[in-house]
Design a protein around this motif. Structure first.
Motif, short mmCIF file in Angstrom:
data_model
loop_
_atom_site.label_atom_id
_atom_site.label_comp_id
_atom_site.label_asym_id
_atom_site.label_seq_id
_atom_site.Cartn_x
_atom_site.Cartn_y
_atom_site.Cartn_z
N HIS A 1 -5.89 9.84 -15.82
CA HIS A 1 -4.42 9.84 -15.92
C HIS A 1 -3.78 8.55 -15.40
N PRO A 2 -4.03 7.42 -16.07
CA PRO A 2 -3.44 6.17 -15.60
C PRO A 2 -1.91 6.19 -15.60
N ARG A 3 -1.31 6.95 -16.49
CA ARG A 3 0.16 7.04 -16.51
C ARG A 3 0.66 7.74 -15.25
N PHE A 4 -0.04 8.77 -14.79
CA PHE A 4 0.35 9.44 -13.55
C PHE A 4 0.15 8.50 -12.37
N VAL A 5 -0.93 7.73 -12.39
CA VAL A 5 -1.18 6.77 -11.31
C VAL A 5 -0.02 5.76 -11.23
N GLU A 6 0.46 5.32 -12.37
CA GLU A 6 1.61 4.42 -12.40
C GLU A 6 2.86 5.13 -11.86
N TRP A 7 3.07 6.38 -12.29
CA TRP A 7 4.20 7.15 -11.77
C TRP A 7 4.08 7.27 -10.25
N ARG A 8 2.88 7.52 -9.76
CA ARG A 8 2.65 7.64 -8.33
C ARG A 8 3.02 6.34 -7.60
N ARG A 9 2.66 5.20 -8.22
CA ARG A 9 2.98 3.90 -7.62
C ARG A 9 4.49 3.71 -7.54
N LEU A 10 5.20 4.09 -8.59
CA LEU A 10 6.66 3.93 -8.62
C LEU A 10 7.38 4.87 -7.66
N HIS A 11 6.75 6.00 -7.36
CA HIS A 11 7.41 7.02 -6.55
C HIS A 11 6.68 7.30 -5.25
N ASP A 12 6.12 6.26 -4.68
CA ASP A 12 5.39 6.37 -3.42
C ASP A 12 6.21 7.04 -2.33
N HIS A 13 7.53 6.86 -2.38
CA HIS A 13 8.42 7.39 -1.35
C HIS A 13 8.45 8.93 -1.29
N VAL A 14 7.95 9.61 -2.32
CA VAL A 14 7.97 11.07 -2.30
C VAL A 14 6.58 11.69 -2.19
N ILE A 15 5.54 10.89 -2.15
CA ILE A 15 4.16 11.40 -2.22
C ILE A 15 3.49 11.42 -0.85
N ILE A 16 2.87 12.55 -0.55
CA ILE A 16 1.96 12.68 0.57
C ILE A 16 0.64 13.10 -0.06
N ALA A 17 -0.32 12.20 -0.11
CA ALA A 17 -1.60 12.48 -0.77
C ALA A 17 -2.72 12.41 0.26
N LYS A 18 -3.49 13.47 0.29
CA LYS A 18 -4.59 13.54 1.25
C LYS A 18 -5.85 14.05 0.57
N SER A 19 -6.97 13.73 1.21
CA SER A 19 -8.29 14.16 0.76
C SER A 19 -8.81 15.21 1.71
#
Length: 181
Positions: A95-113
């Motif tokens: 999902h490279p398009r989602f990865v780009e969306w994630r980059r643009l919206h870093d301010h709302v993302i909390i991503a953990k492993s």
């Protein structure tokens, strides 16, 4: 203006709340359809926080143009999307398009492993979760079994507590950019 702003509006119609039916779904096609509709609905009507958990999100419809546009509108500074995955590499490839969306919206993302050992194996745990408090809980139990509940506060609280316990033991991951030396 970024790529998300300049794209023509998606042709998909908003998902009406009554289009989703509570219950158990037992086919891959039904599960894909209900997950897509649930994601779209939560992006359109979801509140301040959304919670997603999957081993790698590669099977989620995260390249869908209408979904990405709805998420773009949802991503206001006071909102949070909590992502938990064992690994994000499959998502990056699928999902490279989602990865780009994630980059643009870093301010709302909390991503953990998370480590699979952090899942409580003393009771059945879903392999995938979509929680939008006040709206819905989607749980995928296997590739051919999932359940959906709508506006059930007790179910939401249980899933939120389970999600929070895993998130607390997780480590930051899936950054908005990769830094190399």
């Amino acid at each position: 203006m970024n790529a998300m702003d300049s794209a023509s509006p998606p042709t998909a119609m908003p998902v009406p709340t009554d289009a989703l039916k509570e219950g158990v779904y037992e086919s891959r096609d039904e599960i894909r359809k209900i997950l897509r509709q649930s994601l779209q609905l939560t992006a359109e009507q979801g509140g301040r926080e959304l919670f997603w958990l999957d081993s790698d999100f590669s099977e989620w419809p995260l390249s869908d143009e209408a979904l990405l546009e709805a998420l773009h509108r949802w991503a206001l500074p006071h909102r949070r999307l909590h992502l938990l995955a064992m690994d994000y590499e499959a998502l990056r490839r699928a999902h490279p398009r989602f990865v780009e969306w994630r980059r643009l919206h870093d301010h709302v993302i909390i991503a953990k492993s998370f480590d699979p050992a952090d899942l409580d194996r003393s009771q059945p745990s879903p392999s995938g979760v979509l929680l939008a408090p006040g709206l819905l809980v989607f749980k995928q139990w296997s590739p051919v079994r999932a359940s959906l509940t709508l506006r059930q506060a007790r179910e939401e609280a249980t899933v939120r507590e389970w999600f929070d316990a895993i998130e607390q033991r997780s480590t930051d991951s899936f950054g908005s950019s990769t830094l190399g030396l």
